[in-house]
Design an enzyme around this catalytic site. Structure first.
Site, PDB file in Angstrom:
ATOM      1  N   GLY A   1      58.483  21.888  -4.640  1.00 16.66           N
ATOM      2  CA  GLY A   1      58.936  23.175  -3.892  1.00 16.66           C
ATOM      3  C   GLY A   1      58.389  24.390  -4.007  1.00 16.66           C
ATOM      4  O   GLY A   1      57.043  24.535  -4.490  1.00 16.66           O
TER       5      GLY A   1
ATOM      6  N   LEU B   1      57.151  26.369  -1.355  1.00 18.59           N
ATOM      7  CA  LEU B   1      56.240  25.542  -0.653  1.00 18.59           C
ATOM      8  C   LEU B   1      55.367  26.627   0.038  1.00 18.59           C
ATOM      9  O   LEU B   1      55.834  27.626   0.325  1.00 18.59           O
ATOM     10  CB  LEU B   1      57.140  24.723   0.453  1.00 18.59           C
TER      11      LEU B   1
ATOM     12  N   GLU C   1      51.273  26.964   2.440  1.00 15.95           N
ATOM     13  CA  GLU C   1      50.407  26.180   3.510  1.00 15.95           C
ATOM     14  C   GLU C   1      49.809  24.983   3.016  1.00 15.95           C
ATOM     15  O   GLU C   1      49.492  23.875   3.554  1.00 15.95           O
ATOM     16  CB  GLU C   1      49.178  26.999   3.844  1.00 15.95           C
TER      17      GLU C   1
ATOM     18  N   HIS D   1      51.125  22.731   0.688  1.00 20.06           N
ATOM     19  CA  HIS D   1      51.991  21.810   0.853  1.00 20.06           C
ATOM     20  C   HIS D   1      52.252  21.161   2.355  1.00 20.06           C
ATOM     21  O   HIS D   1      52.192  20.008   2.782  1.00 20.06           O
ATOM     22  CB  HIS D   1      53.442  22.013   0.429  1.00 20.06           C
TER      23      HIS D   1
ATOM     24  N   VAL E   1      43.945  23.767   0.092  1.00 20.45           N
ATOM     25  CA  VAL E   1      44.288  25.010   0.909  1.00 20.45           C
ATOM     26  C   VAL E   1      44.220  26.163   0.147  1.00 20.45           C
ATOM     27  O   VAL E   1      44.702  26.379  -0.885  1.00 20.45           O
ATOM     28  CB  VAL E   1      45.356  24.732   1.705  1.00 20.45           C
TER      29      VAL E   1
HETATM   30  P1  AMP Z   1      53.220  20.978  -6.553  1.00 26.03           P
HETATM   31  O1  AMP Z   1      54.426  21.481  -5.691  1.00 26.03           O
HETATM   32  O2  AMP Z   1      52.382  22.000  -7.125  1.00 26.03           O
HETATM   33  O3  AMP Z   1      53.629  19.714  -7.394  1.00 26.03           O
HETATM   34  O4  AMP Z   1      52.260  20.094  -5.495  1.00 26.03           O
HETATM   35  C1  AMP Z   1      52.594  19.383  -4.601  1.00 26.03           C
HETATM   36  C2  AMP Z   1      51.553  18.714  -3.876  1.00 26.03           C
HETATM   37  O5  AMP Z   1      51.004  19.778  -3.310  1.00 26.03           O
HETATM   38  C3  AMP Z   1      50.409  18.091  -4.755  1.00 26.03           C
HETATM   39  O6  AMP Z   1      49.878  16.799  -4.372  1.00 26.03           O
HETATM   40  C4  AMP Z   1      49.572  19.289  -4.934  1.00 26.03           C
HETATM   41  O7  AMP Z   1      48.007  18.901  -5.072  1.00 26.03           O
HETATM   42  C5  AMP Z   1      49.474  19.779  -3.445  1.00 26.03           C
HETATM   43  N1  AMP Z   1      48.954  21.121  -3.272  1.00 26.03           N
HETATM   44  C6  AMP Z   1      49.317  22.268  -4.225  1.00 26.03           C
HETATM   45  N2  AMP Z   1      48.622  23.224  -3.864  1.00 26.03           N
HETATM   46  C7  AMP Z   1      47.826  22.768  -2.788  1.00 26.03           C
HETATM   47  C8  AMP Z   1      46.822  23.491  -2.052  1.00 26.03           C
HETATM   48  N3  AMP Z   1      46.535  24.714  -2.427  1.00 26.03           N
HETATM   49  N4  AMP Z   1      45.973  22.745  -1.223  1.00 26.03           N
HETATM   50  C9  AMP Z   1      46.320  21.518  -0.932  1.00 26.03           C
HETATM   51  N5  AMP Z   1      47.410  20.931  -1.895  1.00 26.03           N
HETATM   52  C10 AMP Z   1      48.251  21.563  -2.722  1.00 26.03           C
END
Ligand code: AMP
Length: 283
Positions: free
Chosen positions: A31, A33, A35, A37, A176
């Protein structure tokens, strides 16, 4: 978008899709969230008939002194964002429902969990593997979408899926970034303006490392020394690690070799916040 907090309700809704032979893409998140995500949701939409996102701040992937209780949360905003990109289902389980009092099972992916973030977070990847395994069993997606920002997490999950013959395809999605190069992260809200400014050094150092490789440097010690020198300019950030590892086994490399992929990865503490970033290097 259909929102469920109960495992049983989500399973019922998804079994309808499966009966109709529709494919499911799954995007697990904690969560708050951004860009990054939402890009995972977009990738999932391209390849599947329906997309399920989850929001769950998973307590078992946080260490006792980490930021579980103050991890940023904003469910109303997250719901709006997911809806705005056309997510079909949001699963936001309640912690006590998800981990009942008698919960006692854990998954450990041994070697891939130890280096890099595993040094300062020894229990982290076990918690990640366990929650993802449980979510995969509930959602039973065709494809799982993960961001390369958490590269070690991707390798741990890929290995778990392979070792345990889980019937899902893992898709790696690109990092991203903000316009100034900083990788998007829910944890960026912890930063003061001065820390946010200094945080640009992570991606800058990674880019400079890739440029040195392009210019012909293959010696990992020299690449790491140059990067650590650059990161030594930080006044607010404290370097946790800067490493260059093999992108499959995540083991240290001595020299970068043609045809094999290396990962340069960095982690920096800003106060109690810890930011990570990485870049894949092909030489
Ligand atoms: P989190 O909410 O931090 O557990 O992330 C959930 C998913 O989003 C994971 O697969 C992360 O690797 C991905 N994610 C988080 N930040 C980024 C980003 N800047 N670019 C691409 N994917 C991301």
């Amino acid at each position: 978008m259909k929102v469920t907090t109960r495992t049983a309700a989500l399973k019922r809704a998804l079994s309808d899709l499966r009966r109709k032979n529709l494919s499911i893409g799954f995007v697990p998140t904690m969560g708050y969230l951004h860009e990054g995500h939402l890009s995972l949701v977009r990738h999932a939409q391209k390849e599947n008939d329906a997309v399920v996102a989850s929001i769950f701040v998973n307590p078992i992937q946080f260490g006792p002194k980490e930021d579980f209780s103050r991890y940023p949360r904003d469910m109303a905003r997250d719901r709006r964002l997911l809806e705005s990109v056309g997510t079909d289902f949001l699963f936001a389980p309640d912690t006590r429902d998800f981990y009942p009092a008698d919960f006692q099972t854990g998954i450990r992916v041994e070697r891939l969990s130890r280096p890099l973030c595993g040094v300062t977070r020894p229990t982290h990847f076990g918690g990640v593997a366990t929650v993802v395994a449980k979510l995969l069993n509930i959602v039973q997606p065709d494809r799982l979408y993960l961001g390369q920002k958490d590269f070690q997490q991707i390798r741990v999950i890929e290995q778990m899926v392979k070792d345990l013959d889980m019937p899902v395809k893992v898709r790696r999605c690109p990092i991203v970034r903000e316009p100034d190069g900083v990788a998007m992260s829910s944890r960026n809200v912890y930063l003061t303006p001065a820390e946010r400014e200094e945080a640009r050094l992570l991606s800058k150092t990674l880019k400079n490392t890739a440029a040195r490789v392009r210019a012909g440097e293959r010696n990992a010690s020299r690449l790491k020394a140059a990067a650590r020198r650059e990161l030594g300019q930080m006044r607010l950030g404290r370097l946790d690690y800067f490493e260059i590892v093999d992108a499959a086994a995540l083991e240290n490399v001595v020299r970068l070799k043609a045809q094999s992929e290396a990962l340069a990865a960095v982690a920096v503490f800003f106060g109690k916040a810890r930011l990570i970033d990485n870049i894949l290097i092909r030489s």
